[in-house]
Design an enzyme around this catalytic site. Structure first.
Site, PDB file in Angstrom:
ATOM      1  N   HIS A  97       1.031  -1.333   0.251  1.00 45.47           N
ATOM      2  CA  HIS A  97      -0.125   0.001   0.019  1.00 45.47           C
ATOM      3  C   HIS A  97       0.952   1.030   0.257  1.00 45.47           C
ATOM      4  O   HIS A  97       0.490   1.989  -0.352  1.00 45.47           O
ATOM      5  CB  HIS A  97      -0.680   0.295   1.013  1.00 45.47           C
ATOM      6  CG  HIS A  97      -2.424   0.629   0.795  1.00 45.47           C
ATOM      7  ND1 HIS A  97      -2.276   1.902   0.545  1.00 45.47           N
ATOM      8  CD2 HIS A  97      -3.679   0.463   1.485  1.00 45.47           C
ATOM      9  CE1 HIS A  97      -3.703   2.544   0.636  1.00 45.47           C
ATOM     10  NE2 HIS A  97      -4.148   1.460   0.649  1.00 45.47           N
TER      11      HIS A  97
ATOM     12  N   TYR B   8     -14.456   5.725   8.323  1.00 42.26           N
ATOM     13  CA  TYR B   8     -13.631   5.988   7.154  1.00 42.26           C
ATOM     14  C   TYR B   8     -14.040   5.623   6.037  1.00 42.26           C
ATOM     15  O   TYR B   8     -14.954   4.515   5.019  1.00 42.26           O
ATOM     16  CB  TYR B   8     -12.591   5.367   6.970  1.00 42.26           C
ATOM     17  CG  TYR B   8     -11.116   6.007   5.816  1.00 42.26           C
ATOM     18  CD1 TYR B   8     -10.210   7.002   6.584  1.00 42.26           C
ATOM     19  CD2 TYR B   8     -10.999   5.457   4.863  1.00 42.26           C
ATOM     20  CE1 TYR B   8      -9.244   6.860   5.811  1.00 42.26           C
ATOM     21  CE2 TYR B   8      -9.740   5.401   4.043  1.00 42.26           C
ATOM     22  CZ  TYR B   8      -9.552   6.441   4.521  1.00 42.26           C
ATOM     23  OH  TYR B   8      -7.850   6.954   3.624  1.00 42.26           O
TER      24      TYR B   8
ATOM     25  N   THR C  29      -4.893  10.434  -1.490  1.00 43.98           N
ATOM     26  CA  THR C  29      -6.545   9.991  -1.045  1.00 43.98           C
ATOM     27  C   THR C  29      -6.726  11.193   0.606  1.00 43.98           C
ATOM     28  O   THR C  29      -5.400  12.063   0.973  1.00 43.98           O
ATOM     29  CB  THR C  29      -6.361   8.906  -0.041  1.00 43.98           C
ATOM     30  OG1 THR C  29      -5.651   8.628   0.817  1.00 43.98           O
ATOM     31  CG2 THR C  29      -6.339   7.845  -1.327  1.00 43.98           C
TER      32      THR C  29
END
EC number: 2.3.1.21
Length: 791
Positions: A454, A570, A583
């Site tokens: 990630h 979230y 993001t």
């Protein structure tokens, strides 16, 4: 041993008559072709750098400017207003040479100035984001003019990085706005006294320490390209010392209904080819809005190297091989030969040789990948192990040839989908290399998937890659009738290279420790994948609301039914409209959403809340709640993150508790159909399952969903068994049933309002939208609503 002899370019032997030199012309030809390919890539990179460097102009426009300047000088006119003459005075050339060189210099300067001006105009245009707030079907004149100007300036088809220097920088939001949005997001979670106290603390912070920290961030924003991304990558991802498996890495699945071939080696051959074709591409097909492409730079040839305090992302310029894992053995597979990419059939041939290799793993080799699944530590630094480790880390990507079968199959398709998700999320905890930018998994029955690290990029970038790979595999490369890859095979290809290890006993002990940590984490994760086919975005959009907002409301309702309250929720939103953007956080649990959920839980209150308001009041409510929820709800969470360490020190314990509140509901939408490589309407069986991730909090849920076509939504839900109050399957059931209920109620509301608005008004009657007391008691929609509530 023929391959070994071919690898030697020349050899010699000393004889009594002298030195006998023998040249291998085939080997020398291979070296020559490899060098040609290397230089072609360098030239291509230089060409692409030039093209993207002058965008939105073109390199050929320089010639046009030069010709125009020379033409005006030929007509005895000076377009430079004396500047060409001044340049001539500093050139030690003849008169004619001075004129020509000075004209070229001035033309080049003018050309560069025009490029900067065009780029500045393009940056101003890309700074306009009001188009996101436009209602569907209602585009303002300003937005229409903006679209026209943007098309004119970007009429040339851009390369991957053409927009990079024209993208605006991410602005630092006002501290007052961030604090206000933060207070709104935590209001549903706090009691009245707690919220009053929180408001006092927040206002005190804003007026004192907050303003000083805000000045530091503005200073960084002036100096850095993006004031968020570097710290976000460092402190959120790379400094984490816990396992990245499940906690950070995410997965992507294959087609839901289709497996292009049941031959494992053939599926691997086409998949590897498609990935390498994507790496070769310099254009991003299907890009409608200019987005930052910085995340694409580290897509291939990248690995996350563990360290003592922080990890490091290492990226290499190019790699001509991939790393392959099969039954405890690691291989280096060269995918280029003599400067050319191997055909899919040749890669299949090489993969099949790996599958047919019966050699046993070396001591400690089979479970070595567990070191990437457990706590972040570094074990190899030199010697033969370091060379083999470099072969994995420098590889373009990692391939696992899994000996299991996965997919929606057999007598238990739902359970098999769940096992498919868990397999991609963590596997056996040692048969994936979780540190690689992404790892491809090819199963025994031809099903595929990927696991992505990630820190280097977010899911939309990987989803773009994976969508291209699946489409290219199925629709462009294709297979023969017997399921094999197309193309010819050069059977003189050298065998894939086994990596050699000499793993000491202490490292093998660490492997066991890391595997135990990873196995406990993997056993604790529960995954559920559910394709929802009752309706999709087509029916939702008929209500003129956002499908994403509709699903988010369903998730809020499901969580409230499950836990009896609300939590920090979230939802990832993209900031790639800004340079090096990644993001931002949408906190979809708001005052409006919580009020709506509570009203929905009480049937009688719901009827009064929805049906007996005026049409204007309902329209305003729905517009606020659903139509613009993804836009209005975002909290500048990354802004809060940069202020967070000092916030926690300056404010009292209550603030610390709220700031450290876990994300018990972490949600994300997987993008689909980013590229138009095939028509989903004409090929409905090629529906993608999307992907998912593990829960962020130990007592929370991780929910990923993909809106496929007009009539289908795929959900991926994860939780942990150790939290006894969570049941993943139950949550999915709640999502579906409550979304059905909400949809039915919305349809009833819209249907009723349309009838009321179409009813002609008579003198002395109530205004449109008002309902008499008699109609209130005999309202058929109210009865229908009660039926749905009972369901």
């Amino acid at each position: 041993m023929a391959e070994a002899h071919q690898a030697v370019a020349f050899q010699f032997t000393i004889t009594p008559e002298g030195i006998d030199l023998q040249l291998s012309y085939q080997a020398l030809n291979q070296i020559y072709l490899s060098g040609v390919r290397s230089w072609k890539k360098r030239v291509s990179r230089m060409r692409n750098s030039l093209i993207k460097g002058v965008y939105p102009a073109s390199p050929s426009s320089w010639l046009f400017v030069v010709i125009a300047i020379l033409a005006t000088m030929y007509m005895r006119s000076d377009p430079s207003m004396g500047l060409i003459t001044k340049i001539q005075q500093h050139l030690p050339l003849s008169s004619q040479g001075q004129t020509m060189v000075s004209a070229l210099v001035f033309s080049t300067l003018l050309w560069l100035s025009l490029i900067l001006a065009l780029r500045f105009c393009l940056k101003l245009l890309l700074s306009y984001h009001q188009w996101m707030f436009e209602q569907h079907g209602r585009v303002s004149n300003v937005t229409k003019v903006w679209v026209t100007l943007l098309r004119l300036l970007s009429s040339r088809k851009p390369l991957l990085y053409s927009y990079q220097t024209s993208l605006p920088h991410l602005p630092v939001p006002p501290i007052k706005d961030t604090v206000s949005r933060y207070l709104q997001s935590v209001r549903p979670l706090l009691t009245d006294p707690e919220y009053k106290r929180m408001t006092e603390l927040a206002n005190h912070f804003e007026l004192n320490l907050g303003n000083r920290l805000q000045r530091y961030l503005k200073l960084k924003a002036l100096w850095a390209t993006n004031y968020v991304s570097d710290w976000w990558e460092e402190y959120i991802y790379l400094r984490s010392r816990g396992p990245i498996m499940v906690n950070s890495n995410y997965y992507g699945m294959d087609f839901l209904y289709v497996t292009p071939t049941p031959v494992q080696a053939a599926r691997a051959g086409n998949t590897i080819t498609a990935l390498l074709l994507y790496r070769r591409k310099t254009r991003v097909p299907g890009t409608v809005i200019p987005l930052c492409a910085a995340q694409c730079e580290r897509m291939f040839n990248t690995t996350r190297t563990p360290g003592d305090q922080t990890d490091v992302l290492q990226h290499w310029q190019d790699s001509e091989f991939v790393a392959v894992y099969h039954k405890g053995r690691y291989f280096r597979l060269w995918v280029y030969r003599a400067g050319r990419l191997l055909s899919p059939r040749e890669i299949e041939y090489q993969i099949q040789r790996i599958l047919d290799d019966l050699s046993p793993p070396q001591p400690g080799e089979d479970k070595l990948g567990a070191l990437t699944a457990g706590d972040r530590k570094q074990y190899f630094s030199s010697g033969i192990n370091k060379r083999s480790l470099d072969a994995i880390e420098r590889a373009a990507f990692f391939i696992t040839l899994d000996d299991e079968e996965q997919g929606m199959r057999g007598e238990d398709p739902a359970g098999n989908l769940d096992r498919y998700a868990k397999s991609l999320l963590h596997g056996k905890c040692y048969d994936r290399w979780f540190d690689k930018s992404f790892s491809i998994v090819i199963y025994k029955n031809g099903k595929s998937g990927l696991n992505a690290e990630h820190s280097w990029a977010d899911a939309p970038t990987v989803a773009h890659l994976w969508e291209y790979t699946l489409a290219t595999d199925a629709f462009q490369l294709g297979y023969t009738e017997d399921g094999h890859c197309k193309g010819d095979v050069d059977r003189t290809l050298p065998m894939p290279q086994r990596l050699v290890w000499d793993i000491p006993s202490e490292v093998q002990a660490q492997v066991c420790i890391s595997l135990a940590v990873a196995q406990a984490l993997a056993d604790d994760v529960d995954c559920h994948v559910f394709p929802f086919r009752e309706f999709g975005k087509g029916r939702i959009k008929k209500l003129r609301v956002s499908p994403d907002a509709f699903i988010q409301i369903g998730l809020q309702l499901a969580y409230y039914r499950d836990r009896g309250g609300f939590c920090l929720t979230y939802e990832a939103s993209m900031t790639r409209l800004f340079r090096e953007g990644r993001t931002e956080t949408v906190r979809s649990c708001s005052n409006e959403s919580s009020a709506f959920v509570k009203a929905l839980e009480n049937g009688e209150v719901l009827m009064n809340y929805l049906f007996w308001l005026s049409f204007k009041e309902k329209a305003q409510h729905f517009k606020l709640l659903l139509t613009q929820m993804p836009i209005q709800a975002p909290v500048k969470n990354q802004h809060v993150f940069h202020l967070c360490p000092n916030v926690q020190k300056s404010l009292l314990s209550l603030t610390f508790q709220v700031l450290s509140e876990p994300w018990r509901l972490s949600t994300s939408q997987t993008p689909v159909q980013q590229m138009e490589l095939f028509d989903l309407k004409n090929n409905p069986e090629f529906i993608s399952l999307g992907g998912g991730f593990g829960p962020v909090a130990d007592d929370g849920y991780g929910v990923s969903y993909i809106i496929v076509g007009e009539d289908m939504i795929n959900f991926h839900v994860s939780s942990k068994h150790s939290s006894t109050s969570l049941y993943t399957s139950y949550v999915v059931y709640m999502i579906i049933t409550k979304t059905r209920c909400t949809m039915a109620l919305f349809l009833a509301v819209i249907s009723k309002e349309r009838r009321l608005r179409r009813r002609p008004s008579t003198s002395g009657s109530r205004p449109r939208g008002k309902i008499s007391r008699l109609r209130r008691t005999q309202n058929p929609i109210r009865s229908a609503g009660n039926v749905y509530m009972q369901e």
